[in-house]
Write a protein that holds these residues in place. Structure first.
Motif, PDB file in Angstrom:
ATOM      1  N   ILE A   2       3.260   6.005  -6.131  1.00  0.00           N
ATOM      2  CA  ILE A   2       3.150   6.035  -7.584  1.00  0.00           C
ATOM      3  C   ILE A   2       2.117   7.083  -7.983  1.00  0.00           C
ATOM      4  CG2 ILE A   2       2.553   4.691  -9.633  1.00  0.00           C
ATOM      5  CD1 ILE A   2       3.431   2.184  -8.026  1.00  0.00           C
ATOM      6  N   PRO A   3       2.500   8.064  -8.773  1.00  0.00           N
ATOM      7  CA  PRO A   3       1.549   9.121  -9.171  1.00  0.00           C
ATOM      8  C   PRO A   3       0.449   8.573 -10.099  1.00  0.00           C
ATOM      9  CG  PRO A   3       3.737   9.502 -10.151  1.00  0.00           C
ATOM     10  CD  PRO A   3       3.828   8.256  -9.334  1.00  0.00           C
TER      11      PRO A   3
ATOM     12  N   LYS B 280       0.834  -1.208   0.000  1.00  0.00           N
ATOM     13  CA  LYS B 280       0.000   0.000   0.000  1.00  0.00           C
ATOM     14  C   LYS B 280       0.866   1.255   0.000  1.00  0.00           C
ATOM     15  CE  LYS B 280      -4.190  -1.723   2.178  1.00  0.00           C
ATOM     16  NZ  LYS B 280      -5.074  -1.627   3.355  1.00  0.00           N
ATOM     17  N   PHE B 281       1.931   1.219   0.780  1.00  0.00           N
ATOM     18  CA  PHE B 281       2.822   2.369   0.844  1.00  0.00           C
ATOM     19  C   PHE B 281       3.465   2.624  -0.518  1.00  0.00           C
ATOM     20  CE2 PHE B 281       7.200   3.972   1.468  1.00  0.00           C
ATOM     21  CZ  PHE B 281       6.878   5.243   1.921  1.00  0.00           C
ATOM     22  N   ILE B 282       3.945   1.570  -1.153  1.00  0.00           N
ATOM     23  CA  ILE B 282       4.591   1.701  -2.460  1.00  0.00           C
ATOM     24  C   ILE B 282       3.575   2.240  -3.476  1.00  0.00           C
ATOM     25  CG2 ILE B 282       5.602   0.412  -4.397  1.00  0.00           C
ATOM     26  CD1 ILE B 282       6.942  -1.361  -2.204  1.00  0.00           C
ATOM     27  N   GLU B 283       2.356   1.721  -3.457  1.00  0.00           N
ATOM     28  CA  GLU B 283       1.315   2.183  -4.380  1.00  0.00           C
ATOM     29  C   GLU B 283       0.991   3.658  -4.149  1.00  0.00           C
ATOM     30  OE1 GLU B 283      -1.959  -0.478  -3.805  1.00  0.00           O
ATOM     31  OE2 GLU B 283      -0.896  -2.163  -4.759  1.00  0.00           O
ATOM     32  N   SER B 284       1.084   4.095  -2.907  1.00  0.00           N
ATOM     33  CA  SER B 284       0.775   5.505  -2.602  1.00  0.00           C
ATOM     34  C   SER B 284       1.840   6.442  -3.163  1.00  0.00           C
ATOM     35  CB  SER B 284       0.628   5.719  -1.083  1.00  0.00           C
ATOM     36  OG  SER B 284       1.897   5.652  -0.462  1.00  0.00           O
TER      37      SER B 284
END
Length: 129
Positions: free
Chosen positions: A127-128, A121-125
């Motif tokens: 990504i613009p 979730k953190f990594i996805e957040s």
């Protein structure tokens, strides 16, 4: 504060949080994580003899009694196994009793899965778009 009181307070407070989360029925993953943490807290409390097997068992029973079937069905198989082992804590040492090592392994497995989900979730957040 004596170590025994310390662990007992941690268990009591975490149990209150879990019962509140169950009433809200919002975040299954958070409930699972908190129950896994409670399991580890109970093991620590048992090791320091600040909690009896019967008291540990009662914690798991309170959680189990507060669950309705719909909510229970949303839990992972690991969590259902963890609750079953915990409910049997007062039977430790008997042929049908729980395995403390299994409780530890299941709890840490649940926490590891949650850690991976949180990291994703953190990594996805980041990504613009």
């Amino acid at each position: 504060m004596k170590p025994g009181n310390f662990y007992q307070k941690i268990v009591e407070n975490r149990l209150k949080v879990i019962l509140g989360l169950i009433k809200e029925k919002k975040d299954i993953h958070l409930i699972e994580r908190e129950i896994a943490l409670l399991s580890l807290d109970i093991i620590a409390a048992l090791q320091t003899r600040s909690l009896s097997l019967s008291q540990g068992c009662k914690c798991f029973r309170k959680i189990d009694y507060s669950l309705d079937l719909k909510l229970r069905d949303q839990f992972s198989e690991e969590l259902r196994d963890l609750l079953l082992e915990g409910i049997l804590l007062d039977e430790l040492g008997t042929p049908y009793g729980p395995d403390i090592n299994l409780i530890y392994l299941i709890a840490t497995k649940i926490l590891e899965k949650e850690k991976i989900k949180m990291k994703q979730k953190f990594i996805e957040s980041l990504i613009p778009g």
